[in-house]
Scaffold this motif. Sequence first.
Motif, short mmCIF file in Angstrom:
data_model
loop_
_atom_site.label_atom_id
_atom_site.label_comp_id
_atom_site.label_asym_id
_atom_site.label_seq_id
_atom_site.Cartn_x
_atom_site.Cartn_y
_atom_site.Cartn_z
N ARG A 44 110.67 -4.16 -49.52
CA ARG A 44 109.30 -3.82 -49.14
C ARG A 44 108.80 -3.07 -50.47
O ARG A 44 107.64 -3.37 -50.75
CB ARG A 44 109.20 -2.73 -48.08
N GLN A 82 105.63 -4.29 -52.74
CA GLN A 82 104.32 -3.41 -53.18
C GLN A 82 104.19 -3.55 -54.57
O GLN A 82 103.14 -3.51 -55.09
CB GLN A 82 104.49 -2.43 -52.32
N GLU A 133 107.07 -4.14 -40.31
CA GLU A 133 107.11 -4.65 -41.53
C GLU A 133 105.64 -4.88 -42.01
O GLU A 133 105.32 -4.36 -43.37
CB GLU A 133 107.97 -6.10 -41.75
N LEU A 159 103.71 -2.82 -45.13
CA LEU A 159 103.39 -3.29 -46.26
C LEU A 159 102.00 -3.49 -46.67
O LEU A 159 101.58 -3.52 -47.74
CB LEU A 159 104.30 -4.81 -46.41
#
Length: 341
Positions: free
Chosen positions: A175, A179, A198, A202
């Motif tokens: 994650r 990002q 999730e 994100l």
Amino acid sequence: MSDAYLQLDKLTLAYGDTVAVKDLDLSIAKGELVALLGPSGCGKTTTMRAIAGLLNPASGRINLDGAEITRVSANRRAVGLVFQSYALFPHLTVYENVAFGLRLKRLRGQDLDGKVNAGLKSVGLAKFSGRKPGELSGGQQQRVALARSMVMEPKVLLLDEPLSNLDARLRLEMRAELQRVQKETGVTMIFVTHDQAEALALADRIIVMLNGGIEQIGTPEDIYNKPVSSFVADFVGFENIFALKDGKLATPNGPVALSAAAPDDAAGLAWRPRAVILGSGPFQGTVRGTSFAGNSREYLLDSALGPIKAEVDAALPQHKLGSTIAFDLPVAVSASLKRFG
């Protein structure tokens, strides 16, 4: 959105006579990180396939960066795709996997070397260029797939359930990696997932899909705190959901009045377990289940309203199975639902 970079206009997608997505309108800004969220069969992967050029629309248009790409072939529309399975070539090294698409574009020599090495460096795999995919962890394979797409300099990067094959610890790491790469490169990124945690962690914006259409669009905070329908509320963890009838809760035992007036335009109200007040209130429930969850304790109550799920601090005295507890559902901390059912 007025600054739409990717625009889907009245997009209808079908498999034979089965319509999977109907009249879908969606605008995505340049540099956004967007999640298509929903259960299996909601149309999210089908929409992603159409953007990638792997599925021809039955009708509608797709525009990217000011140009229509509805009928442009997949290899000519500057859209990258990272598959759920990663789709790496097992017999090629990490370097050759990342270089594969660039070689098809006839890149050679120092130009090829520079792009591949920069791509591997961007995902922290510069020291692994000589390894084969089978010698890498799942998270490292995911990074190779990401680098392979990124070196092609796509206008939009699509990711199909990108973290579903990873264990819990690696999911958290990836994650952060996704990002970081997205923010550093500024690439417009769309990922498909059925995992609400999730998507919340994100995305800049979340598109919740149901039955081939859009149920709600919003920031993670909007989706989490202000679901517009009973479906979205249930999907993001509101476990006490009631329709309203004449300002009262519709329950299996008939309408039940609340301790405060519900909003006039609400079709229903929803409460997270944490929002239920235990120990006082106008309602009574019998403890049918209890579980310890670290910092909190969860209860399942039988009540005249139906099953109620509550969560309180674990430090509070424990209520025993079979005991009767007063509780309240405060309207002030409920989610007001515009649509129910």
